[in-house]
Enzyme design. Structure first.
Site, PDB file in Angstrom:
ATOM      1  N   SER A 129       0.919  -1.308  -0.081  1.00 26.56           N
ATOM      2  CA  SER A 129       0.093   0.014   0.003  1.00 26.56           C
ATOM      3  C   SER A 129       0.797   1.252   0.116  1.00 26.56           C
ATOM      4  O   SER A 129       1.868   1.240   0.695  1.00 26.56           O
ATOM      5  CB  SER A 129      -0.783  -0.096   1.266  1.00 26.56           C
ATOM      6  N   TYR A 153      -1.936  -0.256  10.398  1.00 27.23           N
ATOM      7  CA  TYR A 153      -2.482  -1.108   9.244  1.00 27.23           C
ATOM      8  C   TYR A 153      -1.156  -0.816   8.115  1.00 27.23           C
ATOM      9  O   TYR A 153      -0.665  -1.582   7.695  1.00 27.23           O
ATOM     10  CB  TYR A 153      -3.512  -0.430   8.614  1.00 27.23           C
ATOM     11  N   LYS A 157       1.897  -3.476   6.590  1.00 26.94           N
ATOM     12  CA  LYS A 157       2.255  -3.610   5.077  1.00 26.94           C
ATOM     13  C   LYS A 157       3.830  -3.479   5.170  1.00 26.94           C
ATOM     14  O   LYS A 157       4.511  -4.111   4.291  1.00 26.94           O
ATOM     15  CB  LYS A 157       1.576  -2.715   4.459  1.00 26.94           C
TER      16      LYS A 157
HETATM   17  N1  UFG Z   1     -12.655  11.974   2.193  1.00 24.23           N
HETATM   18  C1  UFG Z   1     -13.426  12.893   2.523  1.00 24.23           C
HETATM   19  N2  UFG Z   1     -14.365  12.214   2.836  1.00 24.23           N
HETATM   20  C2  UFG Z   1     -14.794  11.012   3.129  1.00 24.23           C
HETATM   21  C3  UFG Z   1     -13.769   9.834   2.590  1.00 24.23           C
HETATM   22  C4  UFG Z   1     -12.803  10.683   2.335  1.00 24.23           C
HETATM   23  O1  UFG Z   1     -13.545  14.041   2.233  1.00 24.23           O
HETATM   24  O2  UFG Z   1     -15.969  10.704   3.730  1.00 24.23           O
HETATM   25  C5  UFG Z   1     -10.936  12.346   1.572  1.00 24.23           C
HETATM   26  C6  UFG Z   1     -10.035  12.175   2.465  1.00 24.23           C
HETATM   27  O3  UFG Z   1      -9.683  13.293   3.418  1.00 24.23           O
HETATM   28  C7  UFG Z   1      -8.710  12.104   1.475  1.00 24.23           C
HETATM   29  C8  UFG Z   1      -9.349  11.573   0.187  1.00 24.23           C
HETATM   30  O4  UFG Z   1     -11.047  11.703   0.536  1.00 24.23           O
HETATM   31  O5  UFG Z   1      -8.513  13.425   0.931  1.00 24.23           O
HETATM   32  C9  UFG Z   1      -9.290   9.872  -0.024  1.00 24.23           C
HETATM   33  O6  UFG Z   1      -9.749   9.333   1.299  1.00 24.23           O
HETATM   34  P1  UFG Z   1      -9.645   7.609   1.277  1.00 24.23           P
HETATM   35  O7  UFG Z   1     -10.284   7.447   2.871  1.00 24.23           O
HETATM   36  O8  UFG Z   1     -10.662   7.261   0.149  1.00 24.23           O
HETATM   37  O9  UFG Z   1      -8.523   7.270   1.050  1.00 24.23           O
HETATM   38  P2  UFG Z   1      -7.114   7.453   1.678  1.00 24.23           P
HETATM   39  O10 UFG Z   1      -5.945   8.195   0.648  1.00 24.23           O
HETATM   40  O11 UFG Z   1      -7.157   8.108   2.820  1.00 24.23           O
HETATM   41  O12 UFG Z   1      -6.476   6.013   1.861  1.00 24.23           O
HETATM   42  C10 UFG Z   1      -6.949   4.795   1.834  1.00 24.23           C
HETATM   43  C11 UFG Z   1      -6.976   3.885   2.962  1.00 24.23           C
HETATM   44  C12 UFG Z   1      -5.121   3.685   2.973  1.00 24.23           C
HETATM   45  C13 UFG Z   1      -4.616   3.031   1.730  1.00 24.23           C
HETATM   46  C14 UFG Z   1      -5.079   3.937   0.562  1.00 24.23           C
HETATM   47  C15 UFG Z   1      -4.658   3.475  -0.700  1.00 24.23           C
HETATM   48  O13 UFG Z   1      -7.176   4.653   4.036  1.00 24.23           O
HETATM   49  O14 UFG Z   1      -4.939   2.779   3.951  1.00 24.23           O
HETATM   50  O15 UFG Z   1      -6.333   4.065   0.680  1.00 24.23           O
HETATM   51  O16 UFG Z   1      -5.071   2.257  -0.726  1.00 24.23           O
HETATM   52  F1  UFG Z   1      -3.468   2.890   1.755  1.00 24.23           F
END
Ligand code: UFG
Length: 343
Positions: A129, A153, A157
């Protein structure tokens, strides 16, 4: 000829990325054996995989930490190579239950490596990841960026990769590719296979879609004061079928020298939260109401992959864009509004 096909063991093959990878492998003449304990997945996916690919996976319900069960699979199914997806993957939950994450994510890996060793299997693709990179100073992120994981998490990894490096050192015939995914989303273009998170989704696209179908009232945008174009977080979203193809190609093109290699799987394109909402509205025709709320703890401004190494070593680049991801994710969600078990 069926018996000329190579057989891939796919752990976690009932999950989101695993199930799409099974389709890709079956469609490229591999036999597929899935080991999954269904702790966060539904067996319905196996019917869907067979429907799309025209062939079935062989499903063995077991926990990858169960060495006896793995030995039985390696003995009876004549495994040639392995893709290891099975893992817990919720960042927030990992902070609450770190030992469960280390036990599951690392115990499965060491058990699998030992079983592979006993049965003379040398080729492994590991599901890693981009969260390993943590807070980065600049994007795009190359694989040489020092790891700085910020939660259990991500640390599991990273530790998994360290274990694999040590295993390759001890066993020079081992051939391991660790694929660091950026933000996988989308669904199979048939609309039959997709992402089916349990409970309220943590990730952006599944959350947006639950707003679209009316299960949730509005999106909460976590912060609009990041150092990005529109102030919202920027990520490198990548279509799950591009990820699936990346796994297939990684098996087809093992490194020339055996050993350990690590590759980013991303598109190299940054998309903000508001860009994604806009693309989804255009793909679906739905309006996504949203409100800006406080930043989510642990989030960073921008994470975008440098994709040069995967292009050089695998000849692989992502083929699908954000509009494809939105269209395919939506066609799955629209037809399966309650996920697999209700459909
Ligand atoms: N976001 C929002 N509202 C939400 C969910 C997310 O604004 O309800 C924003 C977050 O702040 C971020 C973006 O959307 O800026 C993406 O968020 P995600 O939760 O979809 O994904 P992340 O980049 O946080 O990471 C996720 C997992 C990680 C993993 C990564 C890649 O949390 O563990 O995807 O697989 F590594």
């Amino acid at each position: 000829m069926a018996d000329a096909r190579r057989t891939v063991l796919v752990t976690g093959g009932a999950g989101f990325i695993g199930s799409h990878t099974c389709v890709e492998l079956l469609q490229h003449d591999r036999e597929v054996v899935v080991v999954d304990n269904l702790s966060n997945a539904s067996a319905v996916v196996f019917d869907r995989i067979a429907e799309i690919a025209g062939r079935k996976v062989r499903f063995r319900e077991a926990d990858v930490r169960d060495r006896d069960a793995l030995d039985a699979v390696f003995s009876s199914d004549t495994i040639d190579e392995v893709i290891h997806f099975a893992a817990f993957k919720a960042v927030g939950e990992s902070v609450e239950k770190p030992t469960a994450y280390y036990d599951n994510n690392l115990g499965s890996l060491t058990t699998l490596l030992d079983a592979m060793h006993s049965h003379g299997v040398r080729d492994l693709v590991f599901s890693s990841s981009c969260s390993i990179y943590g807070m980065v100073e600049r994007t795009p992120i190359t694989e040489d960026t020092p790891a700085s994981p910020t939660n259990p998490y991500a640390r599991s990894k990273w530790m998994g990769e360290l274990i694999l490096q040590d295993a390759c050192h001890a066993r020079p015939d081992l051939n391991v590719t660790s694929l660091r995914y950026f933000n996988p989303t989308g669904a199979h273009e048939s609309g039959r296979l997709g992402e089916d998170p349990r409970g309220i989704p943590n990730n952006l696209m599944p959350f947006v879609m639950q707003v679209a179908i009316g299960r949730l009232p509005r999106l909460r945008v976590f912060g609009d004061d990041y150092a990005t174009r529109d102030g919202t977080g920027v990520r490198d979203y990548i279509h799950v079928m591009d990820i699936a193809e990346g796994h297939r190609v990684a098996l087809e093109r093992p490194s020339e020298a055996s050993g350990f290699r690590v590759l980013n799987l991303g598109t190299g394109t940054g998309t903000s939260v508001l860009d994604l909402v806009d693309a989804f509205e255009r793909a679906s025709g739905c309006t996504i109401p949203y409100e800006v709320v406080a930043r989510r703890p642990g989030d960073v401004d921008a994470l975008v992959a440098d994709v040069g190494r995967a292009a050089d070593l695998l000849g692989w680049t992502a083929q699908r864009d954000l509009a494809d991801m939105c269209r395919d994710a939506w066609s799955f969600q629209r037809v399966n509004p309650q996920g697999y078990d209700a459909g």
